[in-house]
Design a protein around this motif. Structure first.
Motif, PDB file in Angstrom:
ATOM      1  N   UNK A  90       0.815  -1.213   0.000  1.00 20.33           N
ATOM      2  CA  UNK A  90       0.000   0.000   0.000  1.00 20.33           C
ATOM      3  C   UNK A  90       0.846   1.260   0.000  1.00 20.33           C
ATOM      4  N   UNK A  91       0.252   2.297  -0.608  1.00 21.66           N
ATOM      5  CA  UNK A  91       0.774   3.650  -0.592  1.00 21.66           C
ATOM      6  C   UNK A  91      -0.152   4.466   0.292  1.00 21.66           C
ATOM      7  N   UNK A  92       0.405   5.138   1.320  1.00 20.76           N
ATOM      8  CA  UNK A  92      -0.427   5.926   2.222  1.00 20.76           C
ATOM      9  C   UNK A  92       0.040   7.367   2.239  1.00 20.76           C
ATOM     10  N   UNK A  93      -0.909   8.267   2.098  1.00 18.29           N
ATOM     11  CA  UNK A  93      -0.611   9.691   2.090  1.00 18.29           C
ATOM     12  C   UNK A  93      -1.882  10.441   2.472  1.00 18.29           C
ATOM     13  N   UNK A  94      -1.769  11.629   3.083  1.00 18.60           N
ATOM     14  CA  UNK A  94      -2.982  12.413   3.364  1.00 18.60           C
ATOM     15  C   UNK A  94      -3.822  12.588   2.102  1.00 18.60           C
ATOM     16  N   UNK A  95      -5.117  12.686   2.272  1.00 22.91           N
ATOM     17  CA  UNK A  95      -6.049  12.637   1.139  1.00 22.91           C
ATOM     18  C   UNK A  95      -5.728  13.640   0.033  1.00 22.91           C
ATOM     19  N   UNK A  96      -5.361  14.867   0.399  1.00 22.64           N
ATOM     20  CA  UNK A  96      -5.097  15.875  -0.623  1.00 22.64           C
ATOM     21  C   UNK A  96      -3.887  15.503  -1.477  1.00 22.64           C
ATOM     22  N   UNK A  97      -2.832  15.005  -0.838  1.00 24.40           N
ATOM     23  CA  UNK A  97      -1.645  14.599  -1.593  1.00 24.40           C
ATOM     24  C   UNK A  97      -1.920  13.346  -2.419  1.00 24.40           C
ATOM     25  N   UNK A  98      -2.670  12.416  -1.823  1.00 21.40           N
ATOM     26  CA  UNK A  98      -3.007  11.197  -2.559  1.00 21.40           C
ATOM     27  C   UNK A  98      -3.839  11.528  -3.789  1.00 21.40           C
ATOM     28  N   UNK A  99      -4.776  12.437  -3.627  1.00 21.45           N
ATOM     29  CA  UNK A  99      -5.623  12.867  -4.737  1.00 21.45           C
ATOM     30  C   UNK A  99      -4.761  13.392  -5.887  1.00 21.45           C
ATOM     31  N   UNK A 100      -3.808  14.249  -5.575  1.00 18.62           N
ATOM     32  CA  UNK A 100      -2.938  14.810  -6.606  1.00 18.62           C
ATOM     33  C   UNK A 100      -2.128  13.727  -7.298  1.00 18.62           C
ATOM     34  N   UNK A 101      -1.635  12.764  -6.522  1.00 22.61           N
ATOM     35  CA  UNK A 101      -0.854  11.673  -7.105  1.00 22.61           C
ATOM     36  C   UNK A 101      -1.710  10.814  -8.028  1.00 22.61           C
ATOM     37  N   UNK A 102      -2.900  10.462  -7.559  1.00 21.58           N
ATOM     38  CA  UNK A 102      -3.784   9.625  -8.376  1.00 21.58           C
ATOM     39  C   UNK A 102      -4.163  10.339  -9.666  1.00 21.58           C
TER      40      UNK A 102
END
Length: 371
Positions: A90-102
């Protein structure tokens, strides 16, 4: 003042890296329940057909992208692997950063995630509209309440995440606040408050929305009371809990799983369930449209929404299940109060989405921080 060592290194908080399933599962874990050539049935509930089981076992692994906390994520992944023998990275990151990555990887056509889990209704809706999620109906779909299912059948809400007060017993002076009204009168010099930046994570935004919508009838008056205490603003609840454990702040707006994890490691922390209610964050997950391991992903989502998966999420992950047949969360062996007893405060997704952008800008002005 006692300094507590944490298992979760500060450098991991908010860092989007590929993390393997915990070593407790072993390099080649033996399935405890699932068997190839048979449907996956637990306590009379069919989680997957024989065909899906065989295809998922053949794939043998899946990758999860998640904006949720590491404590719950690891616990759930370990339980799934123990049940199925299928590994989870798994990749875990705060939602805002994860959103940008996705969004970036999705646009470039190189998204490796099989499952994407995120906590903000605005962000999950945006990702769904971008074509991230595949159509998939879990076998127990008919048993789930409508509020936990997306309208177009592409993702589900799988967990209710509560917000609480947590304080350091070695640092806090006086009587800890028991309500949100008490919190607004906190002496920020004697007892500095820590909270998550509104635009950094789903939890930060949900708290900002709750404070404005439910504590001050849509005005920014409660924000201003809290801002006047000069709180420490962090980017994730995990990092905030680290600081609370070290005594850098006296009290924090926190989440039970992270606090329980810190307590287990010896941190002198206590939880207060606010007498006037706990705002709830909804967590959403779906199978990606171009999942490299689509069958393992479907099995994971089906297991997660089964009674078995929901019970593991609550008992080992410390969050509230969406299913009423699962028990309350366990926090270091103690049952958390039932959801009804904490005066759980849910918020309509549509209203959060409509107000998010404008309110985040205004929150930044009040607290002197962008977003």
């Amino acid at each position: 003042m006692k300094t507590t060592r944490r298992r979760f290194a500060t450098g991991l908080i908010g860092l989007a890296v590929l993390l393997p399933a915990a070593a407790a599962c072993g390099d080649d874990p033996a399935p405890a329940i699932l068997e190839s050539g048979k449907p996956f049935v637990v306590e009379g509930e069919t989680i997957a057909t024989q065909e899906l089981v065989d295809a998922a076992v053949k794939e043998g692994t899946l990758t999860l992208y998640t904006g949720l906390n590491e404590v719950t994520t690891r616990a759930v992944n370990e339980a799934f692997t123990a049940d199925t023998g299928i590994k989870v990275e798994f990749v875990r990151s705060p939602s805002s950063r994860l959103f940008e990555r996705v969004k970036s990887e999705l646009g470039a056509g190189n998204l490796p995630a099989d499952i994407v889990a995120i906590g903000d209704p605005s962000l999950v809706t945006d990702l769904d509209n971008s074509g991230l999620y595949a159509q998939y109906k879990v076998p127990m779909d008919g048993d789930l309440e409508a509020q936990y299912k997306s309208k177009n059948g592409t993702y589900y809400s799988f967990s209710n995440l509560a917000n609480v007060f947590a304080y350091n017993t070695e640092v806090f002076k006086g009587t800890p606040p028991q309500s949100w009204a008490d919190l607004a009168n906190l002496d920020g010099t004697a007892n500095r408050l820590g909270m998550v930046q509104a635009g950094a994570s789903a939890g930060g935004w949900r708290l900002a929305y709750f404070m404005r919508q439910e504590l001050s009838n849509g005005s920014d008056s409660y924000w201003r009371k809290i801002a006047a205490t000069k709180p420490l603003i962090d980017t994730s609840t995990g990092s905030l809990t680290e600081k609370l454990s070290r005594g850098e702040i006296a009290i924090a707006l926190a989440r039970p799983p992270e606090v329980a994890g810190a307590q287990k490691d010896g941190a002198p922390l206590k939880i207060v369930w606010p007498s006037d209610g706990s705002p709830i964050i909804s967590a959403y997950a779906g199978v990606t449209a171009k999942a490299p391991h689509p069958n393992a992903a479907k099995l994971y989502l089906s297991w997660l929404l089964s009674k078995r998966g929901q019970s593991k999420l609550a008992a080992e992950g410390g969050d509230y299940a969406i299913r009423t047949d699962a028990a309350p969360p366990q926090l270091n062996g103690q049952a958390a109060p039932p959801l009804a007893d904490i005066k759980a405060k849910f918020a309509p997704d549509a209203d959060q989405i409509a107000k998010r952008d404008g309110w985040l800008k205004e929150w930044g002005t009040v607290f002197g921080i962008a977003g």
